[in-house]
Design a protein around this motif. Structure first.
Motif, PDB file in Angstrom:
ATOM      1  N   GLY A  96      -0.005  -1.559  -0.068  1.00  0.00           N
ATOM      2  CA  GLY A  96       0.060   0.331   0.414  1.00  0.00           C
ATOM      3  C   GLY A  96       1.009   1.443   0.195  1.00  0.00           C
ATOM      4  O   GLY A  96       2.035   1.245   0.414  1.00  0.00           O
ATOM      5  N   ALA A  97       0.433   2.112  -0.250  1.00  0.00           N
ATOM      6  CA  ALA A  97       0.652   3.048  -0.615  1.00  0.00           C
ATOM      7  C   ALA A  97       2.129   4.410   0.705  1.00  0.00           C
ATOM      8  O   ALA A  97       2.061   4.570   0.828  1.00  0.00           O
ATOM      9  N   ASP A  98       0.763   4.062   1.327  1.00  0.00           N
ATOM     10  CA  ASP A  98       1.273   4.148   2.976  1.00  0.00           C
ATOM     11  C   ASP A  98       1.827   3.141   3.559  1.00  0.00           C
ATOM     12  O   ASP A  98       2.070   3.315   5.042  1.00  0.00           O
ATOM     13  N   GLY A  99       1.906   1.943   3.413  1.00  0.00           N
ATOM     14  CA  GLY A  99       2.662   0.666   4.220  1.00  0.00           C
ATOM     15  C   GLY A  99       3.628   0.524   4.817  1.00  0.00           C
ATOM     16  O   GLY A  99       4.140   0.456   5.809  1.00  0.00           O
ATOM     17  N   ALA A 100       4.818   1.220   4.141  1.00  0.00           N
ATOM     18  CA  ALA A 100       5.631   1.461   4.971  1.00  0.00           C
ATOM     19  C   ALA A 100       6.278   2.822   4.959  1.00  0.00           C
ATOM     20  O   ALA A 100       7.469   3.263   5.771  1.00  0.00           O
ATOM     21  N   THR A 101       5.454   3.824   5.710  1.00  0.00           N
ATOM     22  CA  THR A 101       5.663   4.672   5.811  1.00  0.00           C
ATOM     23  C   THR A 101       6.828   5.541   6.918  1.00  0.00           C
ATOM     24  O   THR A 101       6.433   4.257   8.291  1.00  0.00           O
ATOM     25  N   TYR A 102       7.629   5.687   6.923  1.00  0.00           N
ATOM     26  CA  TYR A 102       9.110   5.474   7.716  1.00  0.00           C
ATOM     27  C   TYR A 102       9.440   4.931   8.460  1.00  0.00           C
ATOM     28  O   TYR A 102      10.815   5.312   8.717  1.00  0.00           O
TER      29      TYR A 102
END
Ligand code: SF4
Lengths: 418, 171
Positions: free
Chosen positions: A186-192
């Motif tokens: 997902g587009a924010d699944g690995a955020t940070y």
């Protein structure tokens, strides 16, 4: 304390024995890059805070690539400003119009090295992780702080492991792998987070393929994406490395917040559908969608092997009438090699248009701007609404082979079907 | 009255300001095209002091600092979102644009509602419905940068003293 590769690099760069996720560290960077879009704001910021000289000109790299050659007076003016800035500061690592896309130029010139900490005022700076370094995109004002001091604060990211096993089948590429991963995570699944690739499948993936994979780490929100250095890396770096380097590797008992596995032998060609990079489907499910433009290039897939893949599909054939196929080699080196190997000849004979080594159509600020209702299939990394031109246009993202096969048929086509 | 403008998930920096406008660096010029891809009339409708309330992953994509510049240029006083993309979050703080993470706020607002944001307390109030939403307060050292009006002003102030303040708070 066991550490991941990302933690080890940040610990070394901040002069600590160890760091752990969530901590804020002030780290010394090894290389700092700006381009013609982000650089002018950095330069202006430096002027505003009254800093006359960059901390270390040998560690600063400037690339004019996004609007190269310039397409407007404003763009020319930005280029002039950056040339003056480089001259004033004695910055030798200045890559003017025509040298290529920043994320191809830096590795080719030996700046992306195992164990290093690299920052770039461009979100796809994570590409350099393909060489076992920690590389991340920052903004222009942050970059001004780096230019002034050589340092920047970082929050140590949690790491996540992606295991790659097996072997890619014919006409399936690392781009298909990373599209599948982005779709799953997902587009924010690995955020940070820092993504770390591992597994026996990596040894058969070229440096270029690894760059494609790390390049799109940011499309999942990742701060960095890393392939630990191995023989493939060392072979590429031989004769290129700018200075001596020290590879680092994760401890076997390092901890990860998440783990996933990918089997390359089961993978088939993938496509990201408009207007999100994580809206991913197998190409065959979308086959038949009519296209107006096909773009082969960018920091994701503008390398020699990408052009070769496309040429294999197109050799001796003609692209469909009514389709524009644009090719932009990622660098002058790629361009020259593709000329020597007659790859460009095959592409042009098939009906493609070859542009200068640059970001070209990727960002909608240069050539290949698409109009209302048009559909483009692109080998680049983003299909956001309006990115390539009209907000009423649609962009699909695929591998070089998929782009070529689709240009050939005039509609989205699985490269295994041509 | 400050108004809320509600947007969905994954608003990219391309949505906030498209690539073809990046030859501009003047916030007022950039503001003319802010959010154009998602809401073509936005630039004309937005008023100084208004607040954006959005879903997940606000500001994903390109590292262009033109995005927070354009929002500031349009008079946006703060962005409240379920989550932010990493680079945008830093850029916004550096540009002096307050960014607040609130898991609930988005569901409690519709475009046009009155809004009041308390940065210090980490609170978002819907002045039309009277409902209050918690937000994660920003760590002190980021608040200091915001209070200074952005990283440049902060650095100017700090010149001569040593580097950035160091705090062990997670951001
Ligand atoms: S090729 Fe595209 S993604 Fe890569 S640096 Fe250029 S504009 Fe950005």
């Amino acid at each position: 304390m066991p550490m991941t590769i990302a933690e080890k690099i940040l610990a070394r760069a901040s002069g600590r024995r160890s760091v752990s996720p969530g901590e804020i560290v002030e780290a010394r960077v090894d290389v700092a890059m700006i381009n013609d879009i982000t650089g002018p704001i950095t330069v202006e910021a430096l002027e505003k805070i009254g800093v006359k000289k960059v901390w270390d000109p040998s560690r600063v790299v400037i690339v004019l690539d996004h609007q190269a050659p310039p397409t407007s007076i404003e763009a020319s003016r930005e280029h002039i400003g950056l040339r003056r800035f480089a001259a004033r500061n004695g910055i030798q690592n200045f890559f003017d119009v025509g040298e290529g896309v920043c994320h191809e130029v830096l590795p080719e010139n030996g700046f992306a090295l195992p164990g290093e900490l690299i920052v770039g005022a461009d979100s796809h700076t994570c590409t350099y992780g393909a060489f076992g370094c920690f590389a991340t995109g920052i903004g222009s004002t942050d970059m001004a702080a780096v230019f002034a001091t050589g340092k920047l604060w970082f929050r140590v990211p949690e790491s996540m492991l992606i295991k790659v096993e097996g072997m890619l089948r014919s006409r399936v590429s690392p781009k298909d792998l990373i599209l599948k991963i982005v779709g799953d995570v997902g587009a924010d699944g690995a955020t940070y987070r820092a993504i770390e690739f591992t597994g026996s499948g990596l040894s058969r993936i070229s440096v270029g393929g690894r760059m494609t994979m790390c390049n799109m780490g940011v499309e999942m929100g990742a701060k960095a994406a890393i392939v630990p250095a191995d023989e493939v890396t060392f072979r590429y770096l031989k004769g290129r490395a700018k200075w001596a380097y020290q590879p680092v590797y994760s401890d076997s008992d390092a901890s990860y917040v998440d783990e996933m596995k990918c089997d390359l032998s089961k993978l088939e060609p993938q496509l990201a559908l408009p207007h999100n990079v994580d809206k991913v489907r197998p190409v065959r499910e979308v086959a038949g969608v009519k296209i107006d433009q096909a773009f082969l290039g960018s920091c994701t897939n503008g390398r020699l092997e990408d052009l070769v893949e496309a040429a294999k599909v197109l050799e001796g054939k003609k692209i469909a009438p009514g389709v524009r196929m644009l090719v932009a080699p990622a660098s002058r080196e790629v361009y020259l090699e593709a000329l020597r190997k007659k790859v460009l000849q095959k592409l042009v004979e098939a009906g493609a248009i070859v542009g200068s080594p640059s970001c070209a159509a990727c960002m909608g600020g240069h050539i290949g701007i698409i109009g209302p209702g048009e559909v483009c299939i692109s080998s680049s990394n983003r299909n956001f609404r309006g990115r390539m031109g009209s907000p009423e246009a649609k962009v699909y993202l695929g591998s070089p082979a998929t782009v070529a096969a689709s240009a050939l048929r005039g509609e989205i086509t699985d490269p295994r079907d041509v | 009255m400050a108004k809320a403008w509600v947007f969905g998930d994954n608003i990219s920096t391309d949505d906030i300001i498209a690539g073809r406008y990046l030859v501009q660096r003047n916030p007022k010029e950039l503001a003319k095209h802010v959010m154009e891809a998602v809401d073509p009339g936005f630039a004309a409708k937005v008023r100084a002091g208004d607040v954006i309330v959005a879903g997940k992953n606000f500001g994903c994509g390109s590292s262009r600092e033109h995005a927070p510049m354009a929002l500031k240029g349009a008079g946006i006083a703060a962005v409240v979102a379920e989550s932010f993309a990493r680079i945008f979050f830093r850029n916004a703080i550096n540009q002096g644009l307050p960014v607040l993470i609130s898991k609930e706020a988005r569901r409690g607002f519709k475009t046009g509602d009155g809004i009041r944001v308390d940065l210090e307390r980490g609170e978002v109030l819907n002045t039309s419905t009277g409902r209050k939403f918690d937000a994660e307060p920003l760590p002190d050292f980021l608040m200091e940068i915001l209070r200074a009006g952005g990283l440049l002003n902060y650095l100017k102030r700090m010149k001569g003293k040593r580097g950035l303040p160091r705090k062990k708070t997670a951001v």
